[in-house]
Design a protein around this motif. Structure first.
Motif, PDB file in Angstrom:
ATOM      1  N   GLN A  11       0.909  -0.981   0.141  1.00 29.26           N
ATOM      2  CA  GLN A  11      -0.401   0.117   0.034  1.00 29.26           C
ATOM      3  C   GLN A  11       1.052   1.790  -0.142  1.00 29.26           C
ATOM      4  O   GLN A  11       0.386   2.587  -0.417  1.00 29.26           O
ATOM      5  N   LYS A  12       2.378   1.011   0.882  1.00 30.69           N
ATOM      6  CA  LYS A  12       3.035   2.570   0.782  1.00 30.69           C
ATOM      7  C   LYS A  12       4.191   1.961   0.353  1.00 30.69           C
ATOM      8  O   LYS A  12       4.619   1.611   1.638  1.00 30.69           O
ATOM      9  N   GLY A  13       5.089   2.104  -0.029  1.00 31.54           N
ATOM     10  CA  GLY A  13       6.446   1.627   0.239  1.00 31.54           C
ATOM     11  C   GLY A  13       7.727   2.809  -0.250  1.00 31.54           C
ATOM     12  O   GLY A  13       6.864   3.978  -1.582  1.00 31.54           O
ATOM     13  N   SER A  14       8.885   2.588  -0.769  1.00 26.85           N
ATOM     14  CA  SER A  14       9.533   2.866  -1.918  1.00 26.85           C
ATOM     15  C   SER A  14      11.218   2.286  -1.938  1.00 26.85           C
ATOM     16  O   SER A  14      11.047   1.003  -1.598  1.00 26.85           O
ATOM     17  N   MET A  15      11.447   2.278  -3.219  1.00 24.97           N
ATOM     18  CA  MET A  15      12.497   2.123  -3.460  1.00 24.97           C
ATOM     19  C   MET A  15      13.488   2.776  -4.335  1.00 24.97           C
ATOM     20  O   MET A  15      13.458   4.065  -4.818  1.00 24.97           O
ATOM     21  N   SER A  16      14.828   3.035  -3.754  1.00 22.49           N
ATOM     22  CA  SER A  16      16.418   3.933  -4.017  1.00 22.49           C
ATOM     23  C   SER A  16      16.600   2.999  -4.883  1.00 22.49           C
ATOM     24  O   SER A  16      16.718   1.458  -4.863  1.00 22.49           O
ATOM     25  N   ILE A  17      17.292   3.304  -5.944  1.00 21.48           N
ATOM     26  CA  ILE A  17      18.120   3.412  -7.575  1.00 21.48           C
ATOM     27  C   ILE A  17      19.384   3.721  -7.090  1.00 21.48           C
ATOM     28  O   ILE A  17      19.569   5.125  -6.864  1.00 21.48           O
ATOM     29  N   LEU A  30      12.187   6.035  -6.329  1.00 21.53           N
ATOM     30  CA  LEU A  30      10.733   5.286  -6.686  1.00 21.53           C
ATOM     31  C   LEU A  30      10.108   5.280  -4.738  1.00 21.53           C
ATOM     32  O   LEU A  30       9.747   5.298  -4.130  1.00 21.53           O
ATOM     33  N   VAL A  31       8.911   6.957  -5.038  1.00 18.65           N
ATOM     34  CA  VAL A  31       8.146   5.802  -3.808  1.00 18.65           C
ATOM     35  C   VAL A  31       6.599   5.612  -4.469  1.00 18.65           C
ATOM     36  O   VAL A  31       6.118   6.437  -5.395  1.00 18.65           O
ATOM     37  N   THR A  38      -6.210   3.200  -6.691  1.00 26.83           N
ATOM     38  CA  THR A  38      -5.116   3.826  -7.878  1.00 26.83           C
ATOM     39  C   THR A  38      -4.368   3.939  -7.409  1.00 26.83           C
ATOM     40  O   THR A  38      -4.094   3.579  -6.267  1.00 26.83           O
ATOM     41  N   LEU A  39      -2.856   3.421  -8.125  1.00 25.31           N
ATOM     42  CA  LEU A  39      -1.956   3.254  -7.843  1.00 25.31           C
ATOM     43  C   LEU A  39      -1.085   4.744  -7.802  1.00 25.31           C
ATOM     44  O   LEU A  39      -0.671   4.955  -9.118  1.00 25.31           O
ATOM     45  N   PHE A  40      -0.163   5.083  -7.328  1.00 22.87           N
ATOM     46  CA  PHE A  40       0.792   6.461  -7.604  1.00 22.87           C
ATOM     47  C   PHE A  40       1.994   6.514  -7.303  1.00 22.87           C
ATOM     48  O   PHE A  40       2.736   5.425  -6.741  1.00 22.87           O
ATOM     49  N   VAL A  41       2.893   6.909  -8.658  1.00 21.35           N
ATOM     50  CA  VAL A  41       3.646   6.134  -8.321  1.00 21.35           C
ATOM     51  C   VAL A  41       4.651   7.428  -8.410  1.00 21.35           C
ATOM     52  O   VAL A  41       5.010   8.308  -9.837  1.00 21.35           O
ATOM     53  N   ASN A  42       5.820   8.109  -7.815  1.00 20.66           N
ATOM     54  CA  ASN A  42       6.382   9.446  -8.288  1.00 20.66           C
ATOM     55  C   ASN A  42       7.867   8.883  -8.419  1.00 20.66           C
ATOM     56  O   ASN A  42       8.483   8.097  -7.378  1.00 20.66           O
ATOM     57  N   GLU A  60      12.348  13.739 -13.581  1.00 20.97           N
ATOM     58  CA  GLU A  60      11.210  13.356 -13.047  1.00 20.97           C
ATOM     59  C   GLU A  60      10.924  13.418 -13.350  1.00 20.97           C
ATOM     60  O   GLU A  60       9.970  13.789 -14.601  1.00 20.97           O
ATOM     61  N   GLY A  61       9.315  12.566 -12.625  1.00 22.43           N
ATOM     62  CA  GLY A  61       8.177  12.051 -12.950  1.00 22.43           C
ATOM     63  C   GLY A  61       6.958  11.142 -11.513  1.00 22.43           C
ATOM     64  O   GLY A  61       7.135  11.652 -10.912  1.00 22.43           O
ATOM     65  N   GLU A  62       6.208  11.398 -12.325  1.00 24.81           N
ATOM     66  CA  GLU A  62       4.763  10.944 -11.860  1.00 24.81           C
ATOM     67  C   GLU A  62       4.110   9.740 -12.678  1.00 24.81           C
ATOM     68  O   GLU A  62       4.102  10.036 -13.995  1.00 24.81           O
TER      69      GLU A  62
END
Length: 308
Positions: A11-17, A30-31, A38-42, A60-62
């Motif tokens: 439901q809520k997470g983040s990924m570092s690249i 990525l957040v 609805t899925l939000f990717v930032n 950057e993007g969404e």
């Protein structure tokens, strides 16, 4: 060499690249957040400093995706406030994953290109892109138009500038790319028109360039004005340049000989008939060796003054 690390829940997470390009680090993150359907990717601004190209604009993007029988969403990518990509799409699983979408962009400078290719540092212009997406997920179809305007390419050593007022690239999604443009070289108008195909095993190109009183050089030593009527084709892996070039005016005044030009590697110097040896033609050009059949004619205002 890319390293990934993630934390959180579905439901809520983040990924570092984190990774490396030419031994230099690139990093971003990525957040991800989900609310009901609805899925939000930032995509957080990337940090990218290349040892040769220097500090590049952050990317950057969404991405927003929803699922209500159709899977649909919006995408926004930004290189800067002046250069952004925006897109919408939907996928219909009930119709063999049919695609429908649009990608548009407005580029107001070419700073990123000049970072990678310093010779484009003085290039100015704008570009707009409007592409449409159709077909199916296993066989997508893309069509639309891209337009370059107010493009300026200065040639400092020759004291002249190529100005492209407008250059259009368009396709109806049938694999045929149409090319049409106009501008001027120095003070002489030029026109470009052609077509290309990239949907077959061997791509093809036919591009015609015509102009009148185009100034190719205007220096203390050289003045060169040409009227080109040329066609460049590419078929079966062979580029071919043909047509006519009329030089109505030229003035060459060699002021000083301080250096020399090396002999091309495909020139054969004959010392004796017994020592005649054929040299292979260079094949380093990825498009193949250029073949030409160009008729050159001179007008009454062609003058040469030099050493002999």
């Amino acid at each position: 060499n890319v390293q990934l690390s993630s934390k959180g829940t579905l439901q809520k997470g983040s990924m570092s690249i984190n990774g490396f390009i030419d031994g230099h680090q690139i990093s971003s993150a990525l957040v991800v957040k989900q609310e009901k359907d609805t899925l939000f990717v930032n995509l957080k601004p990337s940090q990218w400093t290349h040892p040769k190209w220097g500090k590049l604009p952050p990317l950057e993007g969404e991405l927003t995706m929803k699922h209500d029988k159709l899977l649909y969403g919006t995408v926004t990518l930004s290189l800067s406030k002046e250069n952004q990509f925006r897109g919408t799409f939907d996928i219909n699983p009930d119709d063999h994953f049919a695609l429908n979408g649009k990608l548009s962009s407005e580029l107001n400078n070419f700073n990123l290109i000049s970072k990678i290719y310093p010779e484009f540092n003085q290039v100015k212009g704008k570009a707009s892109i409007d592409l449409f997406l159709g077909g199916h997920l296993h066989q997508p179809k893309i069509w639309g138009k891209s337009r370059l305007t107010s493009l300026s390419l200065p040639f400092a050593d020759l004291k002249t500038t190529l100005q492209i007022q407008q250059l259009d690239l368009s396709s109806e999604g049938d694999g045929l790319l149409l090319i049409e443009g106009k501008g001027d070289m120095g003070s002489g108008p030029i026109q470009v028109k052609g077509k290309a195909r990239f949907d077959q095993e061997s791509p093809t190109l036919s591009l015609s360039v015509s102009g009148e009183n185009c100034v190719l050089a205007r220096t203390p030593e050289y003045l060169l004005v040409v009227n080109p009527e040329l066609t460049l084709t590419y078929e079966n892996g062979v580029p071919f340049l043909s047509g006519d070039v009329f030089i109505p005016e030229a003035k060459v005044e060699i002021q000083e000989i301080s250096d020399y030009v090396a002999v091309s590697n495909d020139v054969v110097v004959v010392q004796s008939k017994q020592n005649l040896e054929e040299k292979p033609v260079s094949t380093q050009n990825p498009l193949g060796a250029l073949k030409t059949r160009v008729n050159l004619s001179l007008g009454n205002k062609v003058h040469f003054k030099g050493y002999g």
